[in-house]
Each structure stands twice: as C-alpha cells, then as structure tokens.
Design a protein around this motif. Structure first.
Motif, PDB file in Angstrom:
ATOM      1  N   THR A 100       0.844  -1.189   0.000  1.00  0.00           N
ATOM      2  CA  THR A 100       0.000   0.000   0.000  1.00  0.00           C
ATOM      3  C   THR A 100       0.881   1.240   0.000  1.00  0.00           C
ATOM      4  O   THR A 100       1.801   1.349   0.833  1.00  0.00           O
ATOM      5  N   LEU A 101       0.602   2.162  -0.921  1.00  0.00           N
ATOM      6  CA  LEU A 101       1.427   3.363  -1.047  1.00  0.00           C
ATOM      7  C   LEU A 101       0.543   4.540  -1.434  1.00  0.00           C
ATOM      8  O   LEU A 101      -0.060   4.550  -2.506  1.00  0.00           O
ATOM      9  N   ASP A 102       0.450   5.525  -0.535  1.00  0.00           N
ATOM     10  CA  ASP A 102      -0.263   6.769  -0.812  1.00  0.00           C
ATOM     11  C   ASP A 102       0.737   7.826  -1.265  1.00  0.00           C
ATOM     12  O   ASP A 102       1.822   7.963  -0.673  1.00  0.00           O
ATOM     13  N   VAL A 103       0.373   8.584  -2.301  1.00  0.00           N
ATOM     14  CA  VAL A 103       1.292   9.528  -2.929  1.00  0.00           C
ATOM     15  C   VAL A 103       0.653  10.914  -2.935  1.00  0.00           C
ATOM     16  O   VAL A 103      -0.557  11.053  -3.143  1.00  0.00           O
ATOM     17  N   VAL A 104       1.470  11.930  -2.695  1.00  0.00           N
ATOM     18  CA  VAL A 104       1.044  13.326  -2.764  1.00  0.00           C
ATOM     19  C   VAL A 104       1.853  14.011  -3.864  1.00  0.00           C
ATOM     20  O   VAL A 104       3.087  14.041  -3.809  1.00  0.00           O
ATOM     21  N   LEU A 105       1.171  14.536  -4.876  1.00  0.00           N
ATOM     22  CA  LEU A 105       1.832  15.193  -6.006  1.00  0.00           C
ATOM     23  C   LEU A 105       1.773  16.705  -5.834  1.00  0.00           C
ATOM     24  O   LEU A 105       0.748  17.255  -5.431  1.00  0.00           O
ATOM     25  N   ARG A 106       2.867  17.344  -6.158  1.00  0.00           N
ATOM     26  CA  ARG A 106       2.974  18.806  -6.069  1.00  0.00           C
ATOM     27  C   ARG A 106       2.814  19.398  -7.462  1.00  0.00           C
ATOM     28  O   ARG A 106       3.373  18.905  -8.436  1.00  0.00           O
ATOM     29  N   ARG A 107       2.021  20.465  -7.553  1.00  0.00           N
ATOM     30  CA  ARG A 107       1.809  21.117  -8.847  1.00  0.00           C
ATOM     31  C   ARG A 107       3.100  21.732  -9.370  1.00  0.00           C
ATOM     32  O   ARG A 107       3.869  22.320  -8.614  1.00  0.00           O
ATOM     33  N   ASP A 108       3.306  21.576 -10.668  1.00  0.00           N
ATOM     34  CA  ASP A 108       4.497  22.126 -11.328  1.00  0.00           C
ATOM     35  C   ASP A 108       4.165  23.536 -11.801  1.00  0.00           C
ATOM     36  O   ASP A 108       3.688  23.748 -12.920  1.00  0.00           O
ATOM     37  N   LEU A 109       4.393  24.521 -10.939  1.00  0.00           N
ATOM     38  CA  LEU A 109       4.019  25.898 -11.249  1.00  0.00           C
ATOM     39  C   LEU A 109       4.807  26.434 -12.446  1.00  0.00           C
ATOM     40  O   LEU A 109       4.283  27.200 -13.250  1.00  0.00           O
ATOM     41  N   LEU A 110       6.052  26.053 -12.565  1.00  0.00           N
ATOM     42  CA  LEU A 110       6.868  26.496 -13.699  1.00  0.00           C
ATOM     43  C   LEU A 110       6.712  25.596 -14.911  1.00  0.00           C
ATOM     44  O   LEU A 110       7.269  25.897 -15.970  1.00  0.00           O
ATOM     45  N   ARG A 111       5.987  24.478 -14.764  1.00  0.00           N
ATOM     46  CA  ARG A 111       5.708  23.539 -15.861  1.00  0.00           C
ATOM     47  C   ARG A 111       6.983  23.075 -16.546  1.00  0.00           C
ATOM     48  O   ARG A 111       7.073  23.010 -17.759  1.00  0.00           O
ATOM     49  N   LEU A 112       7.993  22.750 -15.735  1.00  0.00           N
ATOM     50  CA  LEU A 112       9.268  22.298 -16.286  1.00  0.00           C
ATOM     51  C   LEU A 112       9.266  20.816 -16.606  1.00  0.00           C
ATOM     52  O   LEU A 112      10.118  20.342 -17.355  1.00  0.00           O
ATOM     53  N   SER A 113       8.326  20.061 -16.043  1.00  0.00           N
ATOM     54  CA  SER A 113       8.314  18.616 -16.239  1.00  0.00           C
ATOM     55  C   SER A 113       7.383  18.173 -17.350  1.00  0.00           C
ATOM     56  O   SER A 113       7.346  16.989 -17.685  1.00  0.00           O
ATOM     57  N   GLU A 114       6.582  19.074 -17.925  1.00  0.00           N
ATOM     58  CA  GLU A 114       5.640  18.652 -18.943  1.00  0.00           C
ATOM     59  C   GLU A 114       6.350  18.393 -20.264  1.00  0.00           C
ATOM     60  O   GLU A 114       7.375  18.992 -20.577  1.00  0.00           O
ATOM     61  N   MET A 115       5.790  17.476 -21.041  1.00  0.00           N
ATOM     62  CA  MET A 115       6.354  17.118 -22.328  1.00  0.00           C
ATOM     63  C   MET A 115       5.854  18.098 -23.384  1.00  0.00           C
ATOM     64  O   MET A 115       4.657  18.377 -23.467  1.00  0.00           O
ATOM     65  N   VAL A 116       6.765  18.617 -24.188  1.00  0.00           N
ATOM     66  CA  VAL A 116       6.429  19.579 -25.226  1.00  0.00           C
ATOM     67  C   VAL A 116       7.075  19.138 -26.530  1.00  0.00           C
ATOM     68  O   VAL A 116       8.001  18.335 -26.557  1.00  0.00           O
ATOM     69  N   VAL A 117       6.565  19.686 -27.638  1.00  0.00           N
ATOM     70  CA  VAL A 117       7.110  19.426 -28.964  1.00  0.00           C
ATOM     71  C   VAL A 117       8.005  20.596 -29.344  1.00  0.00           C
ATOM     72  O   VAL A 117       7.606  21.753 -29.229  1.00  0.00           O
ATOM     73  N   THR A 118       9.221  20.305 -29.793  1.00  0.00           N
ATOM     74  CA  THR A 118      10.186  21.361 -30.062  1.00  0.00           C
ATOM     75  C   THR A 118      10.461  21.556 -31.545  1.00  0.00           C
ATOM     76  O   THR A 118      10.927  22.601 -31.953  1.00  0.00           O
ATOM     77  N   GLY A 119      10.201  20.589 -32.380  1.00  0.00           N
ATOM     78  CA  GLY A 119      10.570  20.682 -33.789  1.00  0.00           C
ATOM     79  C   GLY A 119      11.848  19.912 -34.073  1.00  0.00           C
ATOM     80  O   GLY A 119      12.081  19.463 -35.185  1.00  0.00           O
ATOM     81  N   GLN A 120      12.697  19.751 -33.061  1.00  0.00           N
ATOM     82  CA  GLN A 120      13.898  18.924 -33.198  1.00  0.00           C
ATOM     83  C   GLN A 120      13.643  17.510 -32.696  1.00  0.00           C
ATOM     84  O   GLN A 120      14.310  16.580 -33.089  1.00  0.00           O
ATOM     85  N   ALA A 121      12.667  17.378 -31.796  1.00  0.00           N
ATOM     86  CA  ALA A 121      12.259  16.077 -31.286  1.00  0.00           C
ATOM     87  C   ALA A 121      10.769  16.135 -31.042  1.00  0.00           C
ATOM     88  O   ALA A 121      10.220  17.183 -30.715  1.00  0.00           O
TER      89      ALA A 121
END
Length: 382
Positions: A100-121
C-alpha cells in the motif's frame, strides 16, 4: 569434441551451479504482487485523477476518479513513477514488503516537467528544451468565454500578435508568430489538430455582394467580416495548445511551418463511469465607450465651431444621438455546452456539443455557431 580433463571438470562445475538456479530466476521474474493506494494533490488534498503509474518506462495503469489505483508490480524492491501533466513527477522506491502506497503530487508551477514538442524532437521535457514553446492548458482557455480559439490565445502566448479583423461577433483574427516572412504567401501559422494539418482559409459571408453596399470587390472582401476555418473548432473540446514559434518546426512539418505551428490536442475519454458536464452562459453586449455628443447652447457657438453652413441646421433644443442609433442594440447572447466522457480499459470515449448565439450591438450583425466533437479510443489487441 575432445576437451582436456581440466576443461571438462570446469564445465561440469559451472553447469552444476547454473542449471539449478535457472528455473528459480525465471519464476521470480514472472511473479508479481499487488500495489494499491491513493494519489492526492499537495495542499488541497483533492484526489489526483489520470495519474499514470509507470515502471521501467511501461505504464501499469492510472488513477481513478477518486484518486485511487491498483496495479501489479514485480516482486522485490522496485522504483515506481507517478506522473501527470501539470504536476512534478514523483519517483518512489517501493520495498519488497510494501503493498500500500499513498502519494502526494505537487503542482508544477513552472511547468518544467511537462512534455512539449520542439521541432527537433517530437517530445521532450520543458526543462531540457533549447527553444521557447508556449503552452496553454484547457483551464486557461476556458477561463473567459470567447467566440474562437484565436481569440482565446490573445494575451496568453508571449510574442504572438493576435488582432481582430473587425469588431463584429465572429469576425476573423490575424495571428502572427514570427512576423511576415513571405511576399506572396500567407503569414498565418500552420494549425495541426491531433496530428492532422487543417485548413485555416478565410471564408467571406458575402454580405456586401448580397446587399450591394460595396461596388469594389477588393474593398468589400476585406471588410466583409470574414472568419477563419479554425473558428469551427469547439474551444471546450481542447485539452491543450502548444505554439512553436521557432524555425525548428520546419524539420517536422516542412516549409508550411515557416510562420510557426499551433499544435492543438483535443480531450480524450477517461477511465471510469460516464461523467457529464453541462454549462450554460447568458449575457448582454453593449457598447463600452462612445465618442460622446457636443451640445451647443447657442447658434453662434455652433457657427464658430463648424462654420456658417451649420447655422441653418441648428435648432434650439435639437439633440440627436447618432452613436445610439448605430450601436444601440443590446441583444441577448447565450451559449450551451454539454460533454460526456468515460470508458473502460479497452474503450474510451469523449463527446462534446456546443450551441452559441452572439448578437451584435449593430443591427443585423451576429454570430451563430454549432459544433460537435466525438473522440473514440479502442484497443483492438495488445
């Protein structure tokens, strides 16, 4: 094959140690154990839905509507990753005796972890991106009602120049991401919806041709309150928008991406029971500012301001509000939105419908829109 007696002895000893343990190792690799728990948001304690549980790059499942999850992981100590767009990824070590594992996630205010499309990848974390990519989420888009997607992007994409062709409801917009880079070609960006390139051609309603109010087709076409095809999209069915302003987008979409690319991702169905959403909006438009009227107290003041020709038109107490006559309409505007989403592990669905009617402050102007969006994801086989 003849081997020396020393080599044969070494081979026998090696097989004696390896063979008995081979079946045991294969059995441990196949054995799994359950892992369950609940994922919540830091601070509010609200359940975090649609959180992916990943192990070694393989998605094991996702959280339900109440934030709970139940997956199976291999025996022994492992590292499980919990991730969702808009939150900081959490990598947690799970011991062999933990179920059993309870997890607390913190909001990414700077959105540095989100996946984005760059044109090179095709996908990269924002923290590792070498170029600037503007992202707009669904919460930001639907914060203020707007007639089209272009209007919603105004003020939310740094460096983008978005202007309206006319003040009438439903009037088209001009979007400039990198300035004018061609003499004879279009300066508008390329629009891609769920990986499919769509047309953004301008559609003129032909009001001037019907009414005959403009004999010049060039001038009449420019002032005909034309709208763009991208206005057909229902803003409420959009999950997120990514704007590629750099020239590197041409490596994916070719020369058509010379003016930038607007990537639109629509909403998809979620696991769980059907969830219905209904939104109703009412409003009444009216003119915000007027030039105002100047009323002269005497005929001499009118002649001194506008010349002798005004003397014959001036009358004591005469007062006529031309702005009120032209911009005095106050119609009722309304918008009805309904959506449903849900699904199982094999089938997920999302449907959204929109009915919109915006009246104009000028007589015989307005904007009506009907839109239907249906998305279906079906897993045929593994």
């Amino acid at each position: 094959m003849h081997l020396p007696w020393l080599a044969r002895a070494a081979l026998i000893v090696l097989l004696a140690h390896v063979v008995p343990f081979a079946p045991t190792y294969a059995q441990d690799a196949r054995a799994t154990r359950p892992l369950s728990g609940r994922v919540t948001e830091e601070g509010s304690g609200a359940p975090a839905t649609q959180v992916q549980i990943v192990l070694g790059g393989v998605a094991l499942g996702s959280t339900r509507d109440d934030g709970t999850y139940s997956v199976r992981i291999p025996n022994g100590a492992v590292t499980v990753t919990f991730r969702r767009i808009g939150f900081v990824r959490s990598d947690l070590a799970v011991a062999a005796n933990v179920s059993t594992l309870d997890v607390v996630l913190r909001r990414d205010l700077l959105r540095l972890s989100e996946m984005v499309v760059t044109g090179q990848a095709t996908g990269i974390e924002r923290r590792n991106a070498a170029t600037a990519i503007a992202s707009v989420s669904a919460a930001e888009l639907n914060r203020v009602p707007a007639p089209s997607v272009e209007t919603m992007l105004a003020g939310r994409v740094p460096g983008a120049e978005i202007s309206s062709n006319s003040g009438a409801p439903g009037g088209g917009n001009q979007v400039r991401l990198r300035g004018i880079s061609t003499v004879i070609g279009a300066a508008t960006p390329l629009y891609v919806v769920d990986g499919v390139i769509i047309s953004d051609a301008t559609i003129a309603p032909g009001v001037f041709a019907v009414t005959g109010s403009s004999a010049n087709p060039v001038v009449g076409g420019r002032q005909d309150n034309a709208s763009n095809r991208v206005a057909d999209l229902d803003p409420n069915s959009i999950e997120r928008i990514e704007v590629l302003k750099g020239a590197t987008a041409a490596s994916i979409y070719g020369s058509r991406a010379n003016n930038g690319v607007v990537l639109i991702t629509t909403k998809r169905g979620n696991l769980g029971k059907p969830a219905y959403t209904f939104t109703q909006r009412f409003g009444r438009p009216e003119v915000a500012r007027t030039i105002g009227l100047r009323r002269f107290n005497s005929q001499a003041d009118a002649i001194a301001t506008f010349g002798p020709a005004v003397g014959a038109l001036w009358k004591e107490g005469a007062f006529f509000d031309h702005e009120r006559e032209v911009y005095g309409e106050t119609p009722t505007s309304w918008e009805s939105i309904m959506s449903v989403s849900g699904g199982s592990n094999d089938t997920r669905y999302f449907a959204s419908g929109l009915l919109k009617d915006d009246g104009g402050i000028i007589a015989n102007t307005g904007y009506r829109k009907q839109s239907l969006t249906v998305g279906l994801d079906q897993n045929i086989s593994s």
